[in-house]
Motif scaffolding. Structure first.
Motif, short mmCIF file in Angstrom:
data_model
loop_
_atom_site.label_atom_id
_atom_site.label_comp_id
_atom_site.label_asym_id
_atom_site.label_seq_id
_atom_site.Cartn_x
_atom_site.Cartn_y
_atom_site.Cartn_z
N ILE A 19 -2.83 12.55 -11.15
CA ILE A 19 -2.81 11.81 -9.88
C ILE A 19 -1.67 10.80 -9.87
O ILE A 19 -0.94 10.67 -8.89
N ARG B 274 -7.50 2.11 -4.68
CA ARG B 274 -6.48 1.21 -4.12
C ARG B 274 -5.14 1.44 -4.80
O ARG B 274 -4.09 1.43 -4.16
N ALA B 275 -5.19 1.67 -6.13
CA ALA B 275 -3.93 1.89 -6.88
C ALA B 275 -3.25 3.17 -6.42
O ALA B 275 -2.05 3.33 -6.59
N LYS B 276 -4.04 4.11 -5.85
CA LYS B 276 -3.44 5.34 -5.34
C LYS B 276 -2.75 5.11 -4.01
O LYS B 276 -2.12 6.02 -3.47
N GLY B 277 -2.93 3.91 -3.45
CA GLY B 277 -2.28 3.59 -2.18
C GLY B 277 -3.05 4.08 -0.97
O GLY B 277 -2.49 4.24 0.10
N LEU B 278 -4.36 4.34 -1.12
CA LEU B 278 -5.15 4.76 0.03
C LEU B 278 -5.28 3.61 1.02
O LEU B 278 -5.33 2.46 0.62
N PRO B 279 -5.34 3.95 2.31
CA PRO B 279 -5.60 2.89 3.30
C PRO B 279 -6.97 2.26 3.02
O PRO B 279 -7.89 2.96 2.59
N GLU C 217 -6.21 13.38 -1.10
CA GLU C 217 -6.11 12.12 -0.35
C GLU C 217 -4.93 11.28 -0.84
O GLU C 217 -4.30 10.57 -0.06
N THR C 218 -4.63 11.38 -2.14
CA THR C 218 -3.49 10.64 -2.67
C THR C 218 -2.18 11.16 -2.08
O THR C 218 -1.28 10.38 -1.74
N ARG D 65 2.21 1.65 -3.58
CA ARG D 65 1.20 1.96 -4.59
C ARG D 65 0.86 3.45 -4.57
O ARG D 65 0.60 4.00 -3.52
N GLY D 66 0.81 4.07 -5.73
CA GLY D 66 0.48 5.48 -5.80
C GLY D 66 1.67 6.35 -5.45
O GLY D 66 1.66 7.54 -5.69
N PHE E 117 -9.00 2.03 -8.60
CA PHE E 117 -8.10 3.17 -8.75
C PHE E 117 -7.74 3.75 -7.38
O PHE E 117 -6.59 4.12 -7.13
N HIS F 109 -14.84 6.06 -0.26
CA HIS F 109 -15.11 5.81 -1.68
C HIS F 109 -16.29 4.86 -1.88
O HIS F 109 -17.14 5.07 -2.73
N ALA G 202 -6.42 11.80 -14.14
CA ALA G 202 -5.88 10.51 -13.68
C ALA G 202 -4.36 10.50 -13.83
O ALA G 202 -3.64 9.99 -12.96
N THR H 140 -10.57 16.49 -3.52
CA THR H 140 -10.55 15.41 -2.54
C THR H 140 -9.73 14.24 -3.04
O THR H 140 -8.91 13.67 -2.31
N GLN H 141 -9.96 13.89 -4.30
CA GLN H 141 -9.31 12.69 -4.84
C GLN H 141 -7.81 12.88 -5.03
O GLN H 141 -7.05 11.91 -5.03
N MET H 142 -7.39 14.13 -5.18
CA MET H 142 -5.96 14.38 -5.32
C MET H 142 -5.30 14.54 -3.96
O MET H 142 -4.23 13.99 -3.69
N ALA I 231 -2.04 10.22 1.70
CA ALA I 231 -1.87 8.79 1.98
C ALA I 231 -0.39 8.44 2.11
O ALA I 231 -0.04 7.42 2.71
N HIS I 232 0.49 9.26 1.56
CA HIS I 232 1.91 8.88 1.52
C HIS I 232 2.84 9.84 2.22
O HIS I 232 3.92 9.45 2.64
N ARG J 236 0.82 -1.19 0.00
CA ARG J 236 0.00 0.00 0.00
C ARG J 236 0.86 1.26 0.00
O ARG J 236 0.58 2.22 -0.69
N ARG K 281 -10.09 4.01 4.24
CA ARG K 281 -10.59 5.15 3.47
C ARG K 281 -11.31 4.69 2.20
O ARG K 281 -12.31 5.28 1.80
#
Lengths: 331, 322
Positions: free
Chosen positions: A175, B223-228, A123-124, A96-97, B221, B236, A172, A119-121, A127-128, A93, B231
């Motif tokens: 991201i 998951r591919a972003k590496g979200l826990p 959170e990416t 990934r991303g 996608f 989602h 996408a 939000t979608q950006m 997450a890291h 995890r 979340r």
């Protein structure tokens, strides 16, 4: 520092003997059955094959995103020197991303319809890395600007349905590039788009990857698309790589009869007025593959020897065939 | 704004149409005078009562009187209690509302987590058991479950009271029981009983929604972003899955309030449902009509709120409506 040292020591991605099988009620589907790939830092590899050749499953295997009943049964995936097949889910995890990202085929389905682009950006990013909301938003805005989205500040507050398909795919891509990953797996990202948009996106992804030193695996069924984009190409058939080499070399002098057929079926200016050749037959079902070379039943050059599985040859231009074509040989 | 206005006009049309139907329907179910007057009364007394209640006039005139009354906020006076019908109903409304809200809360708090789990692991034993239990919740009749609950928790174990509403305290001028210990104890069994069917419904909706959403590209996608994973599920998945659940639950809320009749009867809960049953038995027309009209109003309001909520959850609806 350590990562830089490792990167120098090893290519960005080394895949050896990767097997991803799906355990269905009808039997074991060997979608990926012994794939070897190497991608150097900043290199663009085209992964070409027909529908059902296992190229997308290969891509998802690299990110550890194979859903049951499928799983990786064998092989090794090393990303910048780190083994992924045995990595803990938590570690996967984290990667990934961050170090390895993916762009999907259908931009209309990739973004969550009920969440703002922001939000979608954000959170990416969060997450890291530890990053405040304002800073994350600023980085997201810059990332949108880099992929050519006009007035990114306002677009951050929009929802996916307010974007066209091409714009969604740019989001996408933005991201995927957020963390400047070592590797991006792009699974037919332009197939669902208009031809004019395709060309723009191809050029932009190429530039962005060159700038950031990100390696790219571009999965496609269209050899023409990647001939201007990729450094190297790997041709997949029935879960195996049948030919791989420098893109110019493979397109100009295909050695595997299947690759030859693929190139012959693409319209080209040089053969105006001629009939397009087609490969007879259909992609075989994974449940009823012939024991030897999977292409043998459709191949004009096949003989008894092809009842055994040929090994991938050595050298810079590798081919998995007992009767490879010579340079300049007619079909 | 145009969207809101449009929904408002639709709602008023529904209310007007229902007024006619309800009035004619109730008019057809029998003569209340037979129930109101003692068998020994003479013809003069009967005629006087009929005239006093306005029952001697033709149907259309009665209806027009009713409509003009409603427009002035008067739904008529109960034949039995000799009190405004609306007041009778509204006096009992808080009790029913409290019961309904508790039941829906239970259905959400229990149903959604179970449904999501069942949707995420449909083939594992846990997922299958949840579905088996939800089938029971669907098929067992409410009155029987209510009696069993009383048997177990009141008669055998003696933990909870079986009838009535406990102590109430005023909250913003409305009597509520969930703030007192005795009130909570009294509320628990009827609320669970009323929630049982809805919980099963929510489980099924949540499971179906989860199974559909979990296969979407945007989940992969995410998951591919590496979200826990937390979340991916809580943001989602849940946000998309909730759209149909909110719609159905909203509509069901109206029916829980309006038709808590069985549960209120089994647990002797002093709510509107019990008033309706006794009014039907006694042919107390104004109360029945007022009750049904308030129910219609409630449904229209709930539908309206659900539409607004829906727009809140799904940005795509927001734009089309604007």
């Amino acid at each position: 520092m350590t990562r830089a040292a490792e990167t120098r020591a090893e290519p960005t991605l080394v895949v050896k003997g990767l097997k991803t099988h799906f355990f269905t009620e009808a039997g074991v589907v060997k979608s990926v059955d012994g794939v070897d790939l190497t991608v150097d830092r900043g290199e663009i590899l085209g992964l070409v094959g027909e529908s059902g050749s296992g190229k997308s499953v290969t891509g998802f295997s690299l990110l550890g995103l194979i859903d049951p009943p499928g799983r990786i049964v064998e092989g090794s995936i090393r990303l910048s020197g780190e083994e992924l097949t045995t990595a803990a889910p938590k570690r996967l995890r984290e990667l990934r991303g961050n170090r390895i990202a993916m762009i999907f085929q259908d931009p209309m389905m990739t973004l969550n319809p009920v969440l703002k682009i922001e939000t979608q950006m954000v959170e990416t990013l969060q997450a890291h890395i530890k990053i405040g909301h304002a800073e994350a938003r600023a980085r997201a805005r810059d990332a949108l600007g880099r992929v050519g989205i006009p007035s990114p500040e306002e677009r951050l507050d929009a929802y996916p349905h307010q974007f066209s398909g091409g714009m969604r795919q740019r989001v996408a891509i933005a991201i995927a590039l957020l963390h400047q990953p070592d590797l991006i797996v792009a699974d037919e990202p332009t197939t669902a788009l208009d031809v004019t948009i395709q060309a723009q996106i191809l050029a932009e992804v190429q530039t962005l990857c060159r700038e950031t030193g990100t390696a790219l695996i571009w999965i496609t069924h269209d050899l023409a698309i990647i001939s201007g984009l990729a450094d190297r190409v790997a041709v997949m058939y029935a879960g195996r790589i049948v030919e791989t080499g420098a893109i110019a070399d493979v397109v100009a002098h295909p050695r595997h009869p299947y690759t030859h057929g693929l190139i012959g079926s693409v319209p080209s200016r040089n053969r105006r007025g001629e009939r397009l050749t087609q490969i007879p037959g259909m992609t075989p079902s994974f449940l009823s593959l012939p024991p030897g070379c999977a292409f043998a039943p459709r191949c004009a050059r096949a003989d008894e020897a092809c009842g055994l599985l040929p090994e991938l040859s050595d050298g810079p231009h590798l081919v998995r065939c007992f009767h490879p074509m010579d340079r300049g040989e007619p079909a | 704004m145009g969207y809101v206005l449009n929904r408002l006009i639709q709602g008023l049309t529904v209310i007007a149409a229902m007024a006619g139907l309800v009035f004619v329907g109730v008019y057809a179910i029998g003569n209340p005078v037979d129930m109101l007057i003692s068998p020994e009364a003479d013809q003069a007394e009967i005629d006087a009562t009929i005239a006093r209640l306005g029952l001697d006039k033709p149907l259309l005139e009665q209806f027009l009187n009713f409509v003009s009354g409603v427009l002035h906020g008067d739904f008529g006076t109960s034949f039995i209690y000799n009190e405004p019908a609306v007041r009778l109903i509204l006096d009992r409304f808080p009790a029913t509302l409290e019961l309904a809200v508790s039941a829906v809360l239970i259905a959400i708090l229990v149903g959604i987590p179970l449904g999501v789990i069942a949707g995420l692991i449909p083939d594992k034993p846990a997922g299958r058991s949840i579905m088996a239990v939800s089938i029971l919740g669907f098929s067992l009749p409410t009155f029987w479950v209510g009696m069993m609950l009383i048997m177990i928790f009141s008669v055998w174990l003696g933990w909870l009271p079986s009838t009535g509403r406990g102590e109430t305290v005023e909250l913003f001028g409305i009597p509520v029981s969930f703030l007192t210990a005795s009130g909570l104890k009294h509320l628990l069994l009827p609320a669970i009983n009323l929630a049982l069917f809805k919980t099963s419904l929510v489980i099924r909706l949540a499971r179906a929604g989860t199974r559909e959403v979990v296969g979407q590209d945007y989940i992969k996608f995410a998951r591919a972003k590496g979200l826990p994973e937390s979340r991916v599920i809580l943001v989602h998945l849940l946000k998309n899955m909730m759209i149909p659940v909110v719609t159905v639950l909203g509509l069901e809320f109206g029916s829980v309030v309006a038709f808590a009749v069985v549960t209120e009867t089994v647990f002797a809960w002093p709510g509107m449902g019990r008033l309706l049953i006794s009014s039907i038995v006694q042919l107390d027309r104004p109360v029945i009509v007022a009750y049904l009209m308030l129910t219609v109003l409630l449904f229209v309001i709930v539908n309206f709120v659900v539409d607004l909520l829906y727009a809140l959850l799904d940005p795509r609806v927001r734009r089309k409506g604007a």
